[in-house]
Scaffold this active site. Sequence first.
Site, mmCIF file in Angstrom:
data_model
loop_
_atom_site.group_PDB
_atom_site.id
_atom_site.type_symbol
_atom_site.label_atom_id
_atom_site.label_comp_id
_atom_site.label_asym_id
_atom_site.label_seq_id
_atom_site.Cartn_x
_atom_site.Cartn_y
_atom_site.Cartn_z
ATOM 1 N N GLY A 42 6.245 -2.358 -3.070
ATOM 2 C CA GLY A 42 4.831 -2.495 -3.394
ATOM 3 C C GLY A 42 4.457 -1.459 -4.431
ATOM 4 O O GLY A 42 5.308 -0.979 -5.187
ATOM 5 N N LEU A 43 3.198 -1.110 -4.477
ATOM 6 C CA LEU A 43 2.771 -0.157 -5.498
ATOM 7 C C LEU A 43 3.538 1.140 -5.384
ATOM 8 O O LEU A 43 4.038 1.679 -6.371
ATOM 9 C CB LEU A 43 1.274 0.111 -5.356
ATOM 10 C CG LEU A 43 0.376 -1.021 -5.846
ATOM 11 C CD1 LEU A 43 -1.078 -0.649 -5.656
ATOM 12 C CD2 LEU A 43 0.646 -1.331 -7.302
ATOM 13 N N ARG A 337 -16.426 1.224 5.445
ATOM 14 C CA ARG A 337 -15.939 0.053 6.170
ATOM 15 C C ARG A 337 -16.072 0.181 7.680
ATOM 16 O O ARG A 337 -16.467 -0.769 8.354
ATOM 17 C CB ARG A 337 -14.473 -0.180 5.806
ATOM 18 C CG ARG A 337 -14.343 -0.600 4.372
ATOM 19 C CD ARG A 337 -12.904 -0.719 3.946
ATOM 20 N NE ARG A 337 -12.861 -1.269 2.593
ATOM 21 C CZ ARG A 337 -11.745 -1.421 1.890
ATOM 22 N NH1 ARG A 337 -10.592 -1.061 2.413
ATOM 23 N NH2 ARG A 337 -11.779 -1.931 0.690
#
Lengths: 666, 250, 231
Positions: A42-43, A337
Amino acid sequence: MALDSKVPAGPLADKWTTHKGEIPLVSPANKRLLDIIVVGTGLAGSSAAASLAEMGYNVKAFCFQDSPRRAHSIAAQGGINAAKNYQNDGDSVHRLFYDTIKGGDYRSREGNVHRLAEVSRNIIDQCVAQGVPFARDYGGLLDNRSFGGVQVSRTFYAKGQTGQQLLLGAYSALNRQIAKGRVKMYARHEMQELVVVDGKARGIIAKNLVTGEFERHSAHAVLLCTGGYGNVFFLSTNAMGSNVTAAWKAHRKGAYMANPCFTQIHPTCIPVSGENQSKLTLMSESLRNDGRIWVPAKKEDAEAIRAGKLHPNDIAEEHRDYYLERRYPAFGNLVPRDVASRAAKERCDAGYGINKTGEAVYLDFAAAIMRYGAEEAHVKGLKNPTDAEVKALGEKVVEAKYGNLFQMYEKITASNPYKEPMMIYPAVHYTMGGLWVDYNLMTTVPGCFALGEANFSDHGANRLGASALMQGLADGYFVAPYTVGEFLSKDIRTGKISTDSPEFEAAEQAVRERTEKFINNNGTKSVDFFHKRLGKIMWNEVGMARNEKGLKQAIADIQALREEFYADVRVLGAANGMNPELDKAGRVADLIELGELMAKDALERNESCGGHFREEYQSPEGEALRDDENFAFVSAWEFTGVPSEAKLHKEELTFENVELKTRSYK
Amino acid sequence: MDLTLKIWRQNGPQEKGEMKTYPISGVEEDMSFLEMLDFLNDKLINEGIEPVVFDHDCREGICGMCSLFINGEAHGPGRKVTTCQLHMREFKSGDTIYIEPFRAKAFPIIKDLMVDRSAFDRIQRAGGYISVNTSGNTIDANAIPVPKENADKAFDAATCIGCGACVATCKNSSAMLFASAKISQFSLLPQGQPEAKERVLNMVHQMDLEGFGNCTNTGACEVECPKGISLENIARMNRDYLFASLSSNK
Amino acid sequence: MATTSKGLFGSSLARKYWMAVSGLFLCTFLVGHLLGNLQLFVAGEEGKLAFNEYGHFMTTFPVVKILSYITYGAIFLHTVDGIMLALQNRAARPVGYVKEKQSANASWASRKMALLGTLTLFFIVVHMKSFWYEMHYGALGLDANGNKDLWTLTVTAFEQWWYAAFYVVAITGLAFHLSHGAQSAFQTLGINHPRYTPIIKNTMTAFAWLIPAGFVAVAVFLFVVQPGQNL
C-alpha cells in the site's frame, strides 16, 4: 523488557532533523550487501520499497493481491493533509501537529506526530513531482478542502480518489525500481510467519497463493506495511483481503501490540442492508463539508419514515434535528469522526433512526445545492432565477465536487442522493492501534519494522480525516528509509542470511502444520460462518460503546468461538494450488485471537478517549471522559500464549509541548 | 430470486475447463453480484463442493481486482460499474446468468474465474513512471502550475483501475485503452514531458510483447470500462507514438 | 506472431497507421473513380465517346498511371496488413467466450471489418477482371474516335440483373466497411479533438454512405435505362 521509545532529546521542532543527522549511514557498497523484505504494497509499503531500493538496498516486496497497485490504500477517498498553508488560513507545521495530537485525544507520541507534520509538506512536493494529478484551481495551482476536526483547509485531493492517485504514484516509483531489478516483486504471495534468528527478524515464510508452495525469504530487516485489522469486525470498509496475519505473527514472535482497542468508526458509511452483506462502503468525510446531518426531531416522524409512510423531504425544517450543529456549534458537521459517530449512535439508540433497522441518519445536500446554485446563478448573471433553475445549477456544482461518490451511493442503494438525502451510519474504518514501534518505527523485535496503519504511532485514540494517507507516505518515503539505517548499519558484516537455519526450518514446519490442520479438519461450517460470528461479537461488545460486562462476555465468547472454529471449520480443496478458502481460514484464525486481545485492551482502559468509549466513563451530556492521570500511556501487549492473558507494558506519554485539555468541539 | 448460474470451472492453468450449472434460490435484490457468489459458495461448501474461485478485494469498485464476464459483457450489464458494484436488482428471478473469466491469451486462467493480469504490471514497468527520486527534495508543489483542463484530463486517465475489462471486452483482446490511459496520464502533465517519447515507445512495445491484439476502434472498451476511460486517450497514444517514432534518434 | 519491433515498422500501432493511411488513400481513389462513373449518366453516342475518351486518358496519362500503381500498392498493403492484424487479433484470444454480447457495446460494421474487407477484395478481383483486364488485354472494339469501347462493355455488363445485383451488394458491403473505417482512420492516426472529432465523424460517415450511393445510383441507372439497347 522496558519500552524505550527512543524519541530524541531536544526541542520538539529539532528532534527529527537532529536525529536524521545522527543516524549512522550505510555506505553504498554496503547497502548492496543488505537485503530488506517489505510486506504489503500500500502507500507505506510501496513507498518504502521504492525508496529503500533507490538508496541501494536489495528489496523484496510482497503483496497478496495480484498486483501491488491493488492494496487497499487505493480505496481512500477524501484526501491527504499537509501543512502547506497554500490557502493562507493560518496553517503551519505546529498547527497540524497540534490538531493531530488533539484529534487523537492526547494518546499519541509528540515526537512522532511532529515529525509527521514536518514531512507532510515534502509528501505533496514529492507526489506532484511524480505526476499525481491532484485537484487544481483555474490558475493551475493546487486546491485544498477542509476535513473534520480542523479549522483550516489543508487537505489535498484528487476528487474522491485521492488514495488511488497516491497509491498509483507510489506504485509507479516502485515499478521504476522493479524495472531496474532493484526490487523483486512477489505478487499473490502472503506472509505466513516471521522468522527470528538470534533475536532479530531475519526473514519470512511466504506462501505463493497460486501454487500453494511455501517459500523461505531471508533479509537483514523486515518491514511490515500490512495495514489495519478492521476486518476483525467482519463488516468494515476494509477490503475483503485485509487482515492482521503478518502483524499477528510478528506479535506472536515478540512484537508488542499497542492500543489494539483503538478503532475508528467512520460516521459516514452506507448502512447495512442485509444479512448477506460482505462489506460496508464509505462515503468520504469530505461530504461533511457540504452535507448536513439530521434525524427527525419528533420520534413519531422517525417511526413514520421507518414504516415507509413519510418521505424525508416532507419533514419541515423546524421538525428536523441537525444534532451535530446543535451539540457542537463551533465545528458543526465537521466534528472529528469519533464524535460524529457516537452522536449518530446516540440518536439511533434513542429511537430516531430512519431506515428499516433504525440504524441510519440523513446526510442532506439540499441546502448546499441551493447555496451553490445561488452562487452559480449570480456568476451567470441570472436575474430572479426560479428555485428549479437554482437547484439545477447547484446540482451541477455538487456533481463536479462529489459526482463519483453520489454515483457510488446510487449504485449501491438505488436511491438518488440529489433528490433525497443520503442515509448513512457509522462503520469500522481504521485501526489506530497496531504494532508498537519506537521513534525509528522498529517493533520490539529488532529488525522488524512496522509502517503505516500497521503501527500505532501517530493517531492516538482517534485519527483525523486525510491523515492516514499522510502517515503511510511519510513512513514509507521519508522516515523508514532513514531509520532502518540505524539498525542495518550494524549488519554490514553479517553477510547473506541463510534460509537453511533451524529457525527457518521450524517456522516453515509450523506453517505447514497449520495448513494441514485446516485441510484435514473435516468440519461442517464455512470460514465465513465463524468470521461473521466474530464480527457480531466485536461490533456488539467491542464496537462504538463498550462496558466492563460486555467486554468480559466478549472475551469468553471469543474464546469459545476459537475452540469451535478449530473443531468445526471446513476447508475444501487442496493445499497445493490456489485455494482462497484456505487462505481465509488462516486469516480468520488470527483475527479471532486479535479480537480477544482487543477486548482485553478495552477492558483494561478504564477511561473514554477518542474511538474508545467506555459507557462507564462519560459526562452527563454523554461526552467522553478521559483520565489523563491514570491512562496517559500506550498499552503495549506482550503475547504470552493466550491473547487475553497478554502482559501489559506501559509507555508513559509525556506532553511537553501541548496542554492536555478536554477535547471540545462545542 | 431463483437463478440458474452457468459458471466456468477450471481447476488449474493447464487443466481443461467447462461450464457448470448451479441452480440457486434465495438470492436477494440488495446483494451485490459478488455477495451472490459468496452466497453460492457458502452453499457449495455445505454440500461439500469446492467453492468457485474468483478475484475480488475492495468491493467498492476501486481496486480493480474483480473481473468476470457476465452474460456476455465485462462486469455484467451495468455501465460504469465493476462486478462488485453490480447488484442483483439488475436481474430478475428465473434468469440464467453466464459467468466466465476474462478471456485473452495475455490473461491466462489461474483457476475457475481467476486470471493472471500481471501483463498490465509489466506494461507499466516499461515506463509508466516519472524518473524522480523519492527524496522529497523536489521543488515546491506549486512551482509547477498545470492548466486545470490538463490536470483534470490527466486525472481522468489516471482513474483507470487496471481491471482488464477493456481487454476482455475487445473482440481483439487489445490493451490499448489501458496502455493509453497510463501513457496519457503522464503525457498530459509537464512533469511527464522529459521521458514522454521513450515512455510511449517502450510501453507500446511491452504491450505488443505480451500478446494483446490490436485496436480496431470498435469502441467497445470505452462502453464497458467501469471508469469511463475515454477513447481520446487511445488517439493521444497513437499521436504520441507516431511523433515519437518519427523523431526518435534510435 | 507477436509484433516485437518499435517504431514505424512492425509495431502494432505502426500496422494500424499503415491501415489508416492506405485506407484513406483508397477513399480518395473512390472519389476519383466515382467522378468517372458519373459520366455514364450522359446518354447516347455523345456519352459513349466521352466515356471512352476518358477511359483512354485514364490508361495512358503518365500521372494517372503512377497513381494507379500507388492504388494497387495501397490495396495490397491494406489487404496484407489487414490479414496480419486479423490473424494476430485472433491469436490474442485462443479460447473464446461461451456467451458474448458484442452488440451491446460496438456497431456491427466495426466488428466485421475483416469480413467486409474480404468481400470488398473479392469484388475488386471480379470487377478488375470484368473491366480492367478487358480494357488492357481483352479484345475490345473501337469507337468512332478510335478509342477502346469500354462504354459498351460497361453498360452491357450492368444490363444483366445478376451482375448489377452483385455490384449493389458488394458496394453496400463497402459502404459498411467505410462507415467504420473512414472515420476511425483519423482516430488511428491520433486525430481526435473534442471540437473537431464530431465534424470529422459526421463528414466521414456521410462520405461512407454517399460515395457508395453514387456507385449504386450509376449501376441502377444502367440496369433500368439499359442505354446499350437504346443506342
